[in-house]
Design an enzyme around this catalytic site. Sequence first.
Site, short mmCIF file in Angstrom:
data_model
loop_
_atom_site.label_atom_id
_atom_site.label_comp_id
_atom_site.label_asym_id
_atom_site.label_seq_id
_atom_site.Cartn_x
_atom_site.Cartn_y
_atom_site.Cartn_z
N CYS A 351 -4.16 6.28 -5.19
CA CYS A 351 -5.03 6.19 -6.35
C CYS A 351 -6.32 7.26 -6.25
CB CYS A 351 -5.65 4.58 -6.09
SG CYS A 351 -5.90 3.88 -4.51
N ARG A 380 1.49 5.10 6.26
CA ARG A 380 0.33 4.00 6.85
C ARG A 380 0.90 3.73 8.39
NH1 ARG A 380 -0.07 -0.18 1.78
NH2 ARG A 380 -0.46 1.65 0.05
N HIS A 402 -1.54 4.07 -12.40
CA HIS A 402 -3.11 3.76 -12.45
C HIS A 402 -3.25 4.02 -13.79
CE1 HIS A 402 -2.48 4.63 -8.20
NE2 HIS A 402 -3.48 3.55 -8.08
N LYS A 483 -6.53 -8.84 -7.35
CA LYS A 483 -5.08 -8.85 -7.43
C LYS A 483 -4.18 -9.74 -7.76
CE LYS A 483 -3.45 -8.59 -2.89
NZ LYS A 483 -2.48 -7.73 -1.75
N HIS A 529 -4.41 -1.00 -10.89
CA HIS A 529 -3.56 -0.43 -9.89
C HIS A 529 -2.32 -1.05 -10.06
CE1 HIS A 529 -6.83 1.56 -7.07
NE2 HIS A 529 -7.37 0.54 -7.87
#
Length: 660
Positions: A351, A380, A402, A483, A529
Amino acid sequence: MSSITVNLPDGSNREIPDGSNALDLAAAIGRRLAEAAVAAEVDGVETDLTAPLGEGQTVSIITADSDRGRHVLRHSTAHVLAQAVTRLFPGATFSVGPAIEDGFYYDFDLPDGRTFNEEDLVRIEDEMRAIVADDQPFTRSEMSAEEALELFADQPYKCEIIKRVMEAGGDTIDAGEVSSADRISAYRNTDEFVDMCVGPHVPSTGRLGHFRLQRISGAYWRGTEAGPMLQRVYGTAWHSKKALEEHLHRLEEAAKRDHRRLAVDLDLLSFPSELGGGLAVWHPKGAIVRRLMEDYSRQRHADGGYQFVYTPHVTNGQLFETSGHLDYYADGMYPPMDMDNGTYYLKPMNCPMHCLVYGSRQRSYRELPLRLFELGNVYRYERAGTLHGLLRIRGFTQDDSHIFCTEDQLADEVASLLDFVLSVLRAFGFEEFRFNLSTKNPDKYVGSDEVWERATVALREALERHGLDYGVKEGDAAFYGPKIDIDVRDAIGRSWQLSTIQADFNNPERFDLEYVGSDNARHRPIMLHRALFGSVERFFGVLLEHYAGAFPTWLAPLQVRVLPVSTDHEEYADSVRSRLEEIGVRADTIGADDALGKRIRSSKLEKIPYILVVGDDDVAQRSVGVNPRGGEVERDVPLDDFVEKINAEVADATRLALEA
């Protein structure tokens, strides 16, 4: 005898003798309700069935076959587990033992460095059943923190919990172990055993019994590697023997579907130790399925008006300072790399870079909504103990979009995204969905409360506009916005969280993104997102388990295998394969070096949709014997008919997927 009147959930009321409890009320309503009752909700607070009721209270009986009831059963069974362990292993100390989805666990520290083994699980379970047979009452008591420290003086983990709660001012921590710093609640089964807990619990151990201990694992105290390693015993508990057996059957089926085993058996991918944990290499067969998934995603996004972008895997740390990741997500990022012109990080998200694409030039309101799409690789640093095949991995690819829009466009855009998400999930064979709205974590967020409220309301309105039932996960949002998570239910009833839609008013502010409106003034866009697969790797793993490796024909890495009965038929088998390949079917031929039966069995283990067997008659009449996966064998099928059939099957499935 004096009486009191209590209110029932349906709006009616009932008069009961003064001093009655919720169990008495359940018995007055009906014998079956009393037998099924495990706890009660009194004026909105869950409590023990044995707690006395007061005049005018509203009382709801919690039964064992409800979600809340199963939670009570599992938490109570966890207490019995701890009691059994302390009986069998004198000197054992215990930390926390919460109910979890479908079960419970308890963490222990055994004396002299002893460790549990599989035989111990049998002994512990037998001891638990003896405690259940004793029908010991769960008796609640309250005490001061000082009294609790004295009571649990020989339990260092309990004492640490109490001290931390006292220091924190009384917040509930550690899986509901303590309710306040002023009054500590505990439950005693007998003089032999007491455990600190908020409750509620079943009235007595005799209400338990449908449980099974499952496995042992290591667990760091407080989840940090700096703490001591404890031994965690997992179990499951249910409201009936039938429910327990059904759950155990699902677990057996899940083990057969484990994507890590199937990936090896079907030669799809592997996790070489030379790469390090949480990193996979894709073999040719797995890469075929992945390519089909990615090609499908590209086509759907191209058809949906998205613009494709590409961004690098590594970037200067200043970018993540701007986005807030270094403040709120650093623990999930790989360590920094110091270079000659700054500190660099592998990107955990796409993002911030998409914000740079948007901000590369002045934007007009006529360009909005601007939908950017990337199959972007991210990295990650998941803890080693949390890695789980493709489902929890360190390097993966997101089908990441996005969308930059005006506030007036937000509701329509989210509604459109919900349609897009559901169509993609249905295209891959999922039909049952669950929606959750995740709200702000009060301890971990950027931006103003007003901005968060606007974003949350927008997502809520989109869900309600679609007429979708949804749950609310309080405090579960990422740090930059609320979200919507979409969970799917797979072939054996398990729930998987895959797709996400997230509203973000904060990154546009942090990156100073603007557009020129119809009024010629500058305005701040809203950023959405959105990931449909979530990650390609995780989605592939879920698909593999959903289909137990038997992918639908359009998605199967190998769609047809042709087997000649003998070497005399190999030339014709090769011609059949070539004919199929001409129309795009993925096919191969296995020669007659081994017996036909052995080759058929081996091919079935590979879960190939169609096995074609060709012999003398087939060579003479240009036919095939069709052995479909999960279907009846057909002999003497004209080759042209089979070619037409499989071509139509794949074409129709692909068309329906793209039109979903």
